[in-house]
Scaffold this active site. Sequence first.
Site, PDB file in Angstrom:
ATOM      1  N   GLN A 189       0.696  -1.001   0.022  1.00 33.84           N
ATOM      2  CA  GLN A 189      -0.014   0.051   0.034  1.00 33.84           C
ATOM      3  C   GLN A 189       1.093   1.224  -0.098  1.00 33.84           C
ATOM      4  OE1 GLN A 189      -2.764   0.525   3.475  1.00 33.84           O
ATOM      5  NE2 GLN A 189      -3.882   2.140   2.314  1.00 33.84           N
ATOM      6  N   VAL A 223      -0.516   4.608  -0.760  1.00 33.85           N
ATOM      7  CA  VAL A 223      -1.154   5.731  -0.308  1.00 33.85           C
ATOM      8  C   VAL A 223      -1.985   5.185   0.757  1.00 33.85           C
ATOM      9  CG1 VAL A 223      -2.751   7.722  -0.721  1.00 33.85           C
ATOM     10  CG2 VAL A 223      -1.197   6.887  -2.446  1.00 33.85           C
ATOM     11  N   HIS A 249      -8.362  -0.775  -6.473  1.00 34.35           N
ATOM     12  CA  HIS A 249      -7.777  -0.803  -7.959  1.00 34.35           C
ATOM     13  C   HIS A 249      -8.622  -1.624  -8.672  1.00 34.35           C
ATOM     14  CE1 HIS A 249      -3.730   0.689  -6.756  1.00 34.35           C
ATOM     15  NE2 HIS A 249      -3.889   0.342  -5.482  1.00 34.35           N
ATOM     16  N   HIS A 260      -8.365   2.432  -0.519  1.00 27.31           N
ATOM     17  CA  HIS A 260      -8.730   2.562  -1.980  1.00 27.31           C
ATOM     18  C   HIS A 260      -8.747   1.153  -2.662  1.00 27.31           C
ATOM     19  CE1 HIS A 260      -4.304   2.901  -2.010  1.00 27.31           C
ATOM     20  NE2 HIS A 260      -4.258   2.392  -3.246  1.00 27.31           N
TER      21      HIS A 260
END
Length: 148
Positions: free
Chosen positions: A95, A97, A103, A101
């Site tokens: 990871q 960032v 992808h 989130h």
Amino acid sequence: MNQKSCVFCTEIVTKRNAAIIYEDDLTMAFMDNAPVEQGHVLVIPKSHYSNILDIPVDIYSAVHLVARKLAPAILLAINAEALNIGQNNGRCANQRVMHYHLHMIPRKCGREIEWIRKILTTEELKQTSQKIKKTLDGEIDTTKIKIV
């Protein structure tokens, strides 16, 4: 609930510095600016949560429902035959960032993913985002979409 040190919070959610393809009250989806394949999309919550252990269930569900909504539009727009959906938790899991989130990576049969990030221009990202948005804005007959 945004963090000043988080690039997604400062650049994407606040400054809207991305090729955004979808947005609602809780989430945003935008083109990855260093994709591993054409049409590589990221889906994030607008509020900052670092990882799967940090994100509330309702926000987690909202992010994943957006991924489900976007999947047929991405497949059609990119003329893809399959879709990788992945999510990393922590630096040891790659990871980069520290903002939760997903992808979404469109795939074509016979083409191996190299996992090498490409650097695209803003214009290239906008062109791909426009293709996906046009497909998303139209009526999508999901019965005609086949994942191989």
